[in-house]
Design an enzyme around this catalytic site. Structure first.
Site, PDB file in Angstrom:
ATOM      1  CD  GLU A   1      -2.683   1.261   0.221  1.00 43.95           C
ATOM      2  OE1 GLU A   1      -3.388   0.301  -0.118  1.00 43.95           O
ATOM      3  OE2 GLU A   1      -2.658   2.341  -0.393  1.00 43.95           O
TER       4      GLU A   1
ATOM      5  CG  ASN B   1       7.873   4.304   2.226  1.00 39.62           C
ATOM      6  OD1 ASN B   1       7.291   5.010   1.408  1.00 39.62           O
ATOM      7  ND2 ASN B   1       7.251   3.731   3.230  1.00 39.62           N
TER       8      ASN B   1
ATOM      9  CB  ALA C   1      15.445  22.011   2.730  1.00 41.51           C
TER      10      ALA C   1
ATOM     11  CB  CYS D   1       5.599   5.205   6.682  1.00 43.66           C
ATOM     12  SG  CYS D   1       3.949   4.559   6.898  1.00 43.66           S
TER      13      CYS D   1
ATOM     14  CE  LYS E   1       1.227  13.647   5.246  1.00 42.18           C
ATOM     15  NZ  LYS E   1       1.311  12.561   4.282  1.00 42.18           N
TER      16      LYS E   1
HETATM   17  C1  UDX Z   1       4.815   7.889   3.307  1.00 38.96           C
HETATM   18  C2  UDX Z   1       4.836   7.624   1.787  1.00 38.96           C
HETATM   19  O1  UDX Z   1       4.750   8.889   1.087  1.00 38.96           O
HETATM   20  C3  UDX Z   1       3.668   6.726   1.400  1.00 38.96           C
HETATM   21  O2  UDX Z   1       3.717   6.430   0.007  1.00 38.96           O
HETATM   22  C4  UDX Z   1       3.768   5.442   2.216  1.00 38.96           C
HETATM   23  O3  UDX Z   1       2.656   4.605   1.925  1.00 38.96           O
HETATM   24  C5  UDX Z   1       3.786   5.760   3.703  1.00 38.96           C
HETATM   25  O4  UDX Z   1       4.860   6.654   3.995  1.00 38.96           O
HETATM   26  P1  UDX Z   1       3.416   9.483   4.922  1.00 38.96           P
HETATM   27  O5  UDX Z   1       4.177   8.872   6.043  1.00 38.96           O
HETATM   28  O6  UDX Z   1       1.940   9.683   5.045  1.00 38.96           O
HETATM   29  O7  UDX Z   1       3.625   8.615   3.596  1.00 38.96           O
HETATM   30  O8  UDX Z   1       4.047  10.926   4.682  1.00 38.96           O
HETATM   31  P2  UDX Z   1       4.800  11.710   3.513  1.00 38.96           P
HETATM   32  O9  UDX Z   1       3.855  12.636   2.842  1.00 38.96           O
HETATM   33  O10 UDX Z   1       5.582  10.803   2.653  1.00 38.96           O
HETATM   34  O11 UDX Z   1       5.788  12.601   4.384  1.00 38.96           O
HETATM   35  C6  UDX Z   1       6.744  11.976   5.242  1.00 38.96           C
HETATM   36  C7  UDX Z   1       7.555  13.002   5.981  1.00 38.96           C
HETATM   37  O12 UDX Z   1       8.454  13.664   5.104  1.00 38.96           O
HETATM   38  C8  UDX Z   1       6.753  14.108   6.673  1.00 38.96           C
HETATM   39  O13 UDX Z   1       7.290  14.320   7.969  1.00 38.96           O
HETATM   40  C9  UDX Z   1       6.986  15.320   5.781  1.00 38.96           C
HETATM   41  O14 UDX Z   1       6.876  16.522   6.481  1.00 38.96           O
HETATM   42  C10 UDX Z   1       8.401  15.062   5.294  1.00 38.96           C
HETATM   43  N1  UDX Z   1       8.716  15.726   4.015  1.00 38.96           N
HETATM   44  C11 UDX Z   1       8.032  15.407   2.888  1.00 38.96           C
HETATM   45  C12 UDX Z   1       9.758  16.662   3.962  1.00 38.96           C
HETATM   46  O15 UDX Z   1      10.403  16.944   4.968  1.00 38.96           O
HETATM   47  N2  UDX Z   1      10.057  17.237   2.762  1.00 38.96           N
HETATM   48  C13 UDX Z   1       9.393  16.965   1.622  1.00 38.96           C
HETATM   49  O16 UDX Z   1       9.727  17.531   0.573  1.00 38.96           O
HETATM   50  C14 UDX Z   1       8.343  16.015   1.686  1.00 38.96           C
END
Ligand code: UDX
Length: 445
Positions: free
Chosen positions: A157, A217, A261, A269, A333
């Site tokens: 997923e 991931n 950044a 995850c 997030k």
């Molecule tokens: C993630 C994957 O995107 C998803 O495909 C998988 O199924 C589960 O893990 P999620 O954990 O919901 O999803 O969050 P995601 O939107 O990927 O963000 C992860 C973290 O990265 C957050 O803390 C976000 O703030 C951070 N992030 C994201 C950054 O610091 N910079 C970015 O440019 C993008």
């Protein structure tokens, strides 16, 4: 006859998957071992904040006025075994306490409870994120313990919190690890609607399906740590990482997304998945292949410490004692109430431990934050959080924070200094309102 589907585990993944399967027209039975969760879901309420999920649930949960009645919930394994043609296993796989490896106890328990109840032909579909090799092992367990004609498939997923409903109904790809044409055919039937809408359907073997998830991931985590490494260099060289990201993002091979950044990634995850991947590669004798993930992890963790240092500098450079620090954001997030491994709370906790008076506000994560960090100070709104602050830290990029009026907020603080840990606020707007605005990886003034 329409397929009957069960969903085992009703967290972010399972609750969303169950509601989405009902939306696609199937009869669905969701199971969880926590009776309180089932009671909530059965009345159309969701135990977490996920935009659109409650509405979708209420559209289908049996007993709710006007619903299709296609979705029910239970705590009974017998009922699940008798009901389903296809059983989706959606339980979580957290990081093991004190180790990098993934804790498979919930998956193992689910398979152990399900297998003996599978008295009629069924396809069991694993969706949890697991170490490569798990599907082979679990298929053997089903062969041994399920009385009926039962097969396993693996279907990772990719949903993102905050977009879970949309990602599940309109996935950007569907990956299925199967051992037979019959299993593939059944899964094509389950996903007929998104496939007809254009979602690519990728058929693989078990190990590849398991690896697709951890590889995806790991790539995303690497992209974020890459831009955060560039932020470190930009700070040293006087460059601007936001401009740098914009410029390299124009190259389609690189792309603009996941190049923001800031304080780095957190959540349930990415951090645990890259660690579990390293641990599993070690077991397989392929640890060298993933040593770069150690660096990805340490760049990411360094961001939190760096934010603490920027805050210390902002309040005078030596100590946080007697200083008031406002923290905007607690979740990992925006558009989620999830505070698992949240950089925002980690930074707030570190400053608190060093003697700072920390006040946190988050639009949706307050209850979860209070449970995890009961000793931090909390406020009911952003203005209340910043009242009397010596420095304000913006650590989760909620829209609500972008919509704040810096001029109004400036009247409430002791010193108008804002540290933007997400590079998401408009520097000009804050500076024009009299604030000292500082972001990670960008020039000071
Ligand atoms: C993630 C994957 O995107 C998803 O495909 C998988 O199924 C589960 O893990 P999620 O954990 O919901 O999803 O969050 P995601 O939107 O990927 O963000 C992860 C973290 O990265 C957050 O803390 C976000 O703030 C951070 N992030 C994201 C950054 O610091 N910079 C970015 O440019 C993008």
């Amino acid at each position: 006859m329409a397929l009957k589907i069960t969903v085992i585990g009703t967290g972010y993944l399972g609750a969303t998957h169950a509601a989405a399967m009902a939306e696609l027209g199937f009869e669905v039975l969701g199971l969880d071992v926590v009776p309180e969760k089932i009671e909530m879901l059965a009345t159309g309420r969701v135990p977490m904040y996920e935009p659109g999920l409650e509405e979708l649930l209420r559209k289908h949960v049996a007993g709710i006025e006007g619903s299709t009645g296609r979705l029910r919930f239970t705590t009974s394994w017998e009922e699940v075994g008798e009901f389903g043609d296809v059983h989706f296993v959606c339980v979580n796989t957290p990081q093991k306490h004190g180790e990098y490896a993934c804790d498979m106890s919930y998956v193992d328990a689910a398979f152990a409870s399900l297998a003996p109840r599978l008295t009629r032909p069924a396809l069991v579909v694993g969706k949890s994120t697991v170490p490569v090799g798990s599907a082979d092992r679990l298929a053997a367990l089903l062969d041994e313990r399920a009385p009926g004609d039962v097969e396993l498939a693996w279907n990772p997923e990719f949903l993102r919190e905050g977009f879970a409903v949309d990602d599940t109904l309109h996935p950007d790809r569907i990956v299925v690890g199967v051992r037979s044409e019959a299993a593939e055919k059944l899964l094509r039937e389950v996903y007929a609607t998104p496939v007809a809408e254009g979602s690519p359907f990728v058929v693989t073997d078990f190990p590849t399906a398991e690896l697709v998830k951890t590889a995806a991931n790991s790539f995303l985590a690497t992209k974020i740590s890459f831009i955060n490494a560039m932020a470190e260099v930009c700070e040293a060289a006087g460059g601007d990482v936001a401009k740098l990201a914009e410029a390299i993002g124009h190259d389609e091979r690189i792309g603009k997304k996941f190049l923001r950044a800031g304080v780095g990634f957190g959540g349930g995850c990415l951090p645990k998945d890259i660690r579990a991947f390293m641990a599993r590669a070690g077991e397989l004798g392929a640890d060298q292949a993933l040593t770069f993930l150690r660096e990805v992890d340490s760049i990411n963790m360094r961001r939190r410490g760096h934010m603490v240092e920027l805050a210390r500098e902002a309040v005078g450079g030596s100590s946080f004692l007697g200083k008031r620090v406002a923290v905007l954001g607690a979740t990992f997030k925006p558009d989620s109430d999830d505070v698992r491994d949240s950089p925002a709370l980690n930074v707030a906790g570190q400053i608190h431990l060093q003697g700072g008076q920390v006040t946190v506000y988050d639009p949706k994560g307050m209850d979860n934050a209070r449970r995890l960090f009961p000793t931090l100070g909390y406020a009911d709104s952003a203005p209340e959080a910043v009242r009397g602050a010596d420095v304000v830290l913006h650590l989760t990029e909620w829209r609500e924070f972008r919509d704040l009026d810096p001029a109004e907020l400036g009247k409430l603080v002791t010193t108008p200094i804002i540290l933007d840990g997400r590079n998401a606020l408009d520097p000009d707007q804050w500076r024009e309102a009299g604030w000292t605005y500082r972001a990670m990886g960008r020039p000071r003034a």
